[in-house]
Write a protein that holds these residues in place. Structure first.
Motif, short mmCIF file in Angstrom:
data_model
loop_
_atom_site.label_atom_id
_atom_site.label_comp_id
_atom_site.label_asym_id
_atom_site.label_seq_id
_atom_site.Cartn_x
_atom_site.Cartn_y
_atom_site.Cartn_z
N ALA A 63 0.83 -1.20 0.00
CA ALA A 63 0.00 0.00 0.00
C ALA A 63 0.87 1.26 0.00
O ALA A 63 0.57 2.23 -0.71
N TYR A 64 1.94 1.27 0.78
CA TYR A 64 2.87 2.41 0.77
C TYR A 64 3.39 2.67 -0.64
O TYR A 64 3.47 3.81 -1.09
N ARG A 65 3.75 1.59 -1.32
CA ARG A 65 4.34 1.73 -2.65
C ARG A 65 3.33 2.26 -3.66
O ARG A 65 3.66 3.11 -4.49
N VAL A 66 2.10 1.77 -3.59
CA VAL A 66 1.06 2.27 -4.50
C VAL A 66 0.74 3.72 -4.17
O VAL A 66 0.58 4.56 -5.07
N ALA A 67 0.68 4.03 -2.89
CA ALA A 67 0.42 5.42 -2.48
C ALA A 67 1.51 6.35 -2.98
O ALA A 67 1.25 7.48 -3.37
N SER A 68 2.72 5.86 -3.01
CA SER A 68 3.83 6.65 -3.53
C SER A 68 3.63 6.92 -5.02
O SER A 68 3.87 8.03 -5.49
N HIS A 69 3.18 5.92 -5.74
CA HIS A 69 2.91 6.11 -7.17
C HIS A 69 1.82 7.16 -7.40
O HIS A 69 1.89 7.93 -8.36
N LEU A 70 0.85 7.22 -6.49
CA LEU A 70 -0.24 8.19 -6.61
C LEU A 70 0.15 9.57 -6.06
O LEU A 70 -0.64 10.50 -6.13
N GLY A 71 1.34 9.67 -5.47
CA GLY A 71 1.79 10.95 -4.92
C GLY A 71 1.35 11.19 -3.49
O GLY A 71 1.44 12.31 -2.99
N ASN A 72 0.89 10.15 -2.80
CA ASN A 72 0.41 10.30 -1.43
C ASN A 72 1.47 9.98 -0.37
O ASN A 72 1.30 10.34 0.78
N ASP A 73 2.52 9.29 -0.76
CA ASP A 73 3.50 8.78 0.20
C ASP A 73 4.90 8.96 -0.35
O ASP A 73 5.11 8.85 -1.56
N MET A 122 -7.15 -2.64 5.29
CA MET A 122 -8.15 -2.79 4.22
C MET A 122 -8.68 -1.42 3.78
O MET A 122 -8.93 -1.21 2.58
N GLU A 123 -8.81 -0.50 4.72
CA GLU A 123 -9.20 0.87 4.36
C GLU A 123 -8.13 1.52 3.49
O GLU A 123 -8.45 2.26 2.55
N MET A 124 -6.87 1.26 3.80
CA MET A 124 -5.78 1.79 2.98
C MET A 124 -5.87 1.25 1.56
O MET A 124 -5.72 1.99 0.58
N GLU A 125 -6.11 -0.05 1.44
CA GLU A 125 -6.22 -0.66 0.11
C GLU A 125 -7.40 -0.07 -0.66
O GLU A 125 -7.29 0.20 -1.86
N ARG A 126 -8.53 0.12 0.00
CA ARG A 126 -9.71 0.70 -0.66
C ARG A 126 -9.40 2.13 -1.12
O ARG A 126 -9.75 2.52 -2.24
N ALA A 137 -5.18 12.96 3.69
CA ALA A 137 -6.05 11.85 4.10
C ALA A 137 -5.22 10.57 4.25
O ALA A 137 -5.45 9.77 5.17
N TRP A 138 -4.25 10.39 3.34
CA TRP A 138 -3.37 9.22 3.42
C TRP A 138 -2.56 9.24 4.72
O TRP A 138 -2.41 8.22 5.38
N GLN A 139 -2.06 10.42 5.09
CA GLN A 139 -1.28 10.53 6.34
C GLN A 139 -2.15 10.17 7.54
O GLN A 139 -1.67 9.56 8.50
N GLY A 140 -3.42 10.51 7.50
CA GLY A 140 -4.35 10.11 8.56
C GLY A 140 -4.50 8.60 8.65
O GLY A 140 -4.49 8.03 9.75
N LEU A 141 -4.61 7.96 7.49
CA LEU A 141 -4.68 6.49 7.47
C LEU A 141 -3.38 5.88 8.00
O LEU A 141 -3.41 4.89 8.74
N LEU A 142 -2.25 6.47 7.60
CA LEU A 142 -0.96 5.96 8.10
C LEU A 142 -0.87 6.05 9.61
O LEU A 142 -0.40 5.11 10.27
N ALA A 143 -1.31 7.17 10.17
CA ALA A 143 -1.27 7.34 11.62
C ALA A 143 -2.14 6.29 12.30
O ALA A 143 -1.74 5.69 13.30
N ARG A 144 -3.33 6.04 11.73
CA ARG A 144 -4.21 5.02 12.30
C ARG A 144 -3.60 3.63 12.18
O ARG A 144 -3.71 2.80 13.10
N GLN A 145 -2.97 3.35 11.04
CA GLN A 145 -2.35 2.04 10.84
C GLN A 145 -1.21 1.83 11.82
O GLN A 145 -1.08 0.77 12.42
N ARG A 146 -0.40 2.86 12.03
CA ARG A 146 0.72 2.73 12.96
C ARG A 146 0.23 2.54 14.39
O ARG A 146 0.80 1.75 15.15
N ALA A 147 -0.82 3.26 14.76
CA ALA A 147 -1.38 3.10 16.10
C ALA A 147 -1.97 1.69 16.27
O ALA A 147 -1.80 1.06 17.32
N ALA A 148 -2.64 1.20 15.24
CA ALA A 148 -3.22 -0.15 15.30
C ALA A 148 -2.12 -1.20 15.38
O ALA A 148 -2.23 -2.17 16.14
#
Length: 182
Positions: A63-73, A122-126, A137-148
């Motif tokens: 997911a990180y890698r795909v987000a990078s391709h989209l310019g989110n990561d 799964m939310e990240m993948e969606r 919004a991606w950074q918010g998901l990352l923060a939630r993923q890291r906390a989880a």
């Protein structure tokens, strides 16, 4: 007969001593068996917990890698979603058996924390399948993923009576400082 009666207390003492020794050996063997069985199950649980984390982390890294391709990561190895789809599917398929093993052997708290972590993944993948280009919004998901993830590891350590571990957050030279909650 008086000689027998004179030696009867010694004979009773020998019988009681032998019975006491037998009971002590049985109790010791039972305690050793319990310790060994507990250690075996703890080793198995650790292996299941580790395998689940490994398979879920595969999905997250993709997911990180795909987000990078989209310019989110800022991940250094971007990957287009079209190329990532089969890898994401493979990672999800690998996650299923490890999830079943987790359900079978994991403590209720660890299973609940694992569920929370996989839901965020799964939310990240969606998010990525929708092709969204929203770095905040991606950074918010990352923060939630890291906390989880941290919650999962904390629950695992508590379940296995391990000391607290590293939160897994470190900064790389030249990288942006992590946002709060990362």
């Amino acid at each position: 007969m008086s000689a027998f009666l004179q030696q009867l207390p010694a004979l009773i003492g020998v019988v009681i001593g032998a019975l006491g020794s037998y009971l002590a050996v049985v109790r010791s063997d039972r305690a050793r068996f319990q310790r060994e069985r507990t250690a075996r199950w703890e080793e198995r649980r650790l292996a299941v917990y580790t395998e689940y984390a490994r398979t879920l982390k595969q999905s997250v890294t993709l997911a990180y890698r795909v987000a990078s391709h989209l310019g989110n990561d800022p991940h250094p190895h971007p990957l287009p979603l079209a190329e990532a789809e089969p890898l994401l599917t493979e990672a999800a398929l690998a996650r299923d058996p490890s999830g079943e093993a987790l359900l079978m052997l994991g403590s209720p708290r660890v299973v609940e924390k694992a569920r929370a972590w996989v839901v965020v993944a799964m939310e990240m993948e969606r998010f990525l399948r929708e092709g969204r280009r929203e770095p905040e919004a991606w950074q918010g998901l990352l923060a939630r993923q890291r906390a989880a993830r941290e919650g999962y590891y904390t629950a695992v350590r508590e379940d296995l009576a391990l000391p607290p571990g590293h939160p897994g957050r470190w900064s790389l030279p030249g990288a942006r400082p992590p946002a709060s909650g990362e």
